[in-house]
Design a protein around this motif. Structure first.
Motif, mmCIF file in Angstrom:
data_model
loop_
_atom_site.group_PDB
_atom_site.id
_atom_site.type_symbol
_atom_site.label_atom_id
_atom_site.label_comp_id
_atom_site.label_asym_id
_atom_site.label_seq_id
_atom_site.Cartn_x
_atom_site.Cartn_y
_atom_site.Cartn_z
ATOM 1 N N GLY A 5 10.612 35.602 21.055
ATOM 2 C CA GLY A 5 9.448 34.746 20.947
ATOM 3 C C GLY A 5 8.862 32.973 21.381
ATOM 4 O O GLY A 5 7.852 32.624 20.998
ATOM 5 N N PHE A 6 9.933 32.301 21.797
ATOM 6 C CA PHE A 6 9.571 31.506 22.183
ATOM 7 C C PHE A 6 9.453 31.296 23.367
ATOM 8 O O PHE A 6 8.934 32.000 24.882
ATOM 9 N N GLU A 7 8.361 29.857 23.392
ATOM 10 C CA GLU A 7 7.911 30.014 24.886
ATOM 11 C C GLU A 7 8.692 28.724 25.530
ATOM 12 O O GLU A 7 9.144 27.369 25.230
#
Length: 82
Positions: A5-7
């Motif tokens: 879920g990290f950019e």
């Protein structure tokens, strides 16, 4: 990292990462010790010298496993060494 879920904003090396700071400040930085033009140790030192970047955790992921390398990472401001 994306799957968690990290950019993610990849950089070719430390200088490329610094150039990206004009447009985006990361929540965490993952670096390798060995990168062209500006290595991970130099990038960590740069982050620690900038007041607005000092709080950002830096994780160094490297195949270098000697105490000498761990110490260099610690002195440059790396938060975690893997």
């Amino acid at each position: 990292m994306r799957d968690s879920g990290f950019e993610v904003r990849p950089a070719l090396d430390g200088l490329d990462a610094i150039a990206q700071l004009d447009r985006w400040v990361p929540d965490i930085v993952l670096v390798d010790m060995e990168m062209p033009r500006m290595n991970g140790l130099e990038l960590a030192s740069y982050f620690r010298a900038q007041a607005h970047l000092q709080h950002i955790p830096i994780i160094m992921i490297t195949s270098r496993s000697t105490e000498k390398h761990r110490r260099q990472a610690e002195l440059s401001g790396v938060s975690r060494y893997l």
